[in-house]
Design an enzyme around this catalytic site. Sequence first.
Site, PDB file in Angstrom:
ATOM      1  N   HIS A   1       0.844  -1.209   0.000  1.00  0.00           N
ATOM      2  CA  HIS A   1       0.000   0.000   0.000  1.00  0.00           C
ATOM      3  C   HIS A   1       0.880   1.260   0.000  1.00  0.00           C
ATOM      4  O   HIS A   1       0.576   2.235  -0.689  1.00  0.00           O
ATOM      5  CB  HIS A   1      -0.870   0.053   1.263  1.00  0.00           C
ATOM      6  CG  HIS A   1      -1.884  -1.044   1.362  1.00  0.00           C
ATOM      7  ND1 HIS A   1      -1.811  -2.027   2.322  1.00  0.00           N
ATOM      8  CD2 HIS A   1      -2.994  -1.299   0.650  1.00  0.00           C
ATOM      9  CE1 HIS A   1      -2.853  -2.844   2.183  1.00  0.00           C
ATOM     10  NE2 HIS A   1      -3.578  -2.432   1.180  1.00  0.00           N
TER      11      HIS A   1
ATOM     12  N   GLN B   1     -17.943  -6.752  -0.676  1.00  0.00           N
ATOM     13  CA  GLN B   1     -17.056  -7.535  -1.529  1.00  0.00           C
ATOM     14  C   GLN B   1     -16.585  -8.830  -0.878  1.00  0.00           C
ATOM     15  O   GLN B   1     -15.765  -9.541  -1.440  1.00  0.00           O
ATOM     16  CB  GLN B   1     -15.866  -6.690  -1.987  1.00  0.00           C
ATOM     17  CG  GLN B   1     -14.850  -6.350  -0.907  1.00  0.00           C
ATOM     18  CD  GLN B   1     -13.805  -5.379  -1.444  1.00  0.00           C
ATOM     19  OE1 GLN B   1     -14.066  -4.197  -1.618  1.00  0.00           O
ATOM     20  NE2 GLN B   1     -12.613  -5.886  -1.730  1.00  0.00           N
TER      21      GLN B   1
ATOM     22  N   MET C   1       2.928  -9.246  -0.979  1.00  0.00           N
ATOM     23  CA  MET C   1       2.405  -8.618   0.240  1.00  0.00           C
ATOM     24  C   MET C   1       0.890  -8.540   0.172  1.00  0.00           C
ATOM     25  O   MET C   1       0.306  -8.212  -0.861  1.00  0.00           O
ATOM     26  CB  MET C   1       2.994  -7.235   0.415  1.00  0.00           C
ATOM     27  CG  MET C   1       4.432  -7.319   0.831  1.00  0.00           C
ATOM     28  SD  MET C   1       4.997  -5.784   1.545  1.00  0.00           S
ATOM     29  CE  MET C   1       6.711  -6.226   1.820  1.00  0.00           C
ATOM     30  N   SER C   2       0.256  -8.844   1.305  1.00  0.00           N
ATOM     31  CA  SER C   2      -1.202  -8.826   1.395  1.00  0.00           C
ATOM     32  C   SER C   2      -1.578  -8.667   2.861  1.00  0.00           C
ATOM     33  O   SER C   2      -0.894  -9.205   3.741  1.00  0.00           O
ATOM     34  CB  SER C   2      -1.760 -10.158   0.867  1.00  0.00           C
ATOM     35  OG  SER C   2      -3.090 -10.325   1.290  1.00  0.00           O
TER      36      SER C   2
HETATM   37  O1  PAF Z   1      -7.963  -3.915  -3.034  1.00  0.00           O
HETATM   38  C1  PAF Z   1      -8.619  -3.542  -2.052  1.00  0.00           C
HETATM   39  O2  PAF Z   1      -8.091  -3.315  -0.963  1.00  0.00           O
HETATM   40  C2  PAF Z   1     -10.123  -3.366  -2.192  1.00  0.00           C
HETATM   41  O3  PAF Z   1     -10.649  -4.307  -3.059  1.00  0.00           O
HETATM   42  C3  PAF Z   1     -10.535  -1.940  -2.599  1.00  0.00           C
HETATM   43  C4  PAF Z   1     -10.007  -1.606  -3.981  1.00  0.00           C
HETATM   44  C5  PAF Z   1     -10.011  -0.941  -1.598  1.00  0.00           C
HETATM   45  C6  PAF Z   1     -12.061  -1.829  -2.645  1.00  0.00           C
HETATM   46  O4  PAF Z   1     -12.627  -2.075  -1.396  1.00  0.00           O
END
Ligand code: PAF
Length: 280
Positions: free
Chosen positions: A39, A63, A186-187
């Site tokens: 990020h 989602q 990374m996640s």
């Molecule tokens: O990749 C993510 O963290 C999410 O899918 C996003 C793009 C912030 C949408 O909630």
Amino acid sequence: MTPVIERDLAALRATVTAWKRAGEVVGVVPTMGALHAGHLSLVSAAKAACDRVIVTIFVNPKQFNNPEDLANYPRTEHEDAEKLAPLGVDVVYVPDGDTMYPDGFSSTVTVEGLTDCMDGVHRPGHFEGVATVVAKLFTQTAADQAFFGEKDFQQLLVVKRMAADLDIPIEVVGCPTIREPNGLAMSSRNLQLSEAGFETAALLHEELQGIAAGLREGAPLAVLRDRAIARLSDAGFGEVEYIDLRGINNLSLLWAAERPARLFAAVWFEGVRLIDNIAV
Ligand code: PAF
């Protein structure tokens, strides 16, 4: 400097309107928090390209096709703000559920075609949730540019398509996947792996690289894939949802890298769904 945390949409809009009146270019990095170096690399890309940078943090319930996954998703707002402090982010926008989905909310954005494979099939409703929330974040922030990681390559294509189809005046910029020293992409979900599991999980990237090398030497994809799946299974990995070779523009399934392609994988390990992809 600690960035301003903004939870109010009207206040965010007033701030962005003032920036735009001054002719400033606004970038947005949409996230669900639990920020890691991946990020932060998106934030750096945004800082390099834009005068103002907004990071959004919203764990989007729409989602998550799995309620357990949503419940387990790490929420680390305080640590996230600390990580963003040295990066010169202007605003961290943290809307609540009612701001994003007020009573009576009934609209969904569906992107067809690109979502007919991989995570679109294995996570029903996932991309509708992503496209809907990202469309809202684009219109709420009115940003000129948005930055997404290539680790979620299918998401990147879906978001680009959605913005183009809905005439949202924003440039969607894809940025390279950032990896741990052992190669693991990374996640935020990596936080759910055990210490030993964190090391073993890197095998996924290793196997993708092995398949890519085999393809370059002309070996058949099916053989390379079966071998990789066997090795992952021996190492304790669970279900392999897919290991696919696909074209980078429309995600059409390929059996040889006859045009620009990527290898995509989704695999379960220690109850965590790991995804990765590499260029071939
Ligand atoms: O990749 C993510 O963290 C999410 O899918 C996003 C793009 C912030 C949408 O909630």
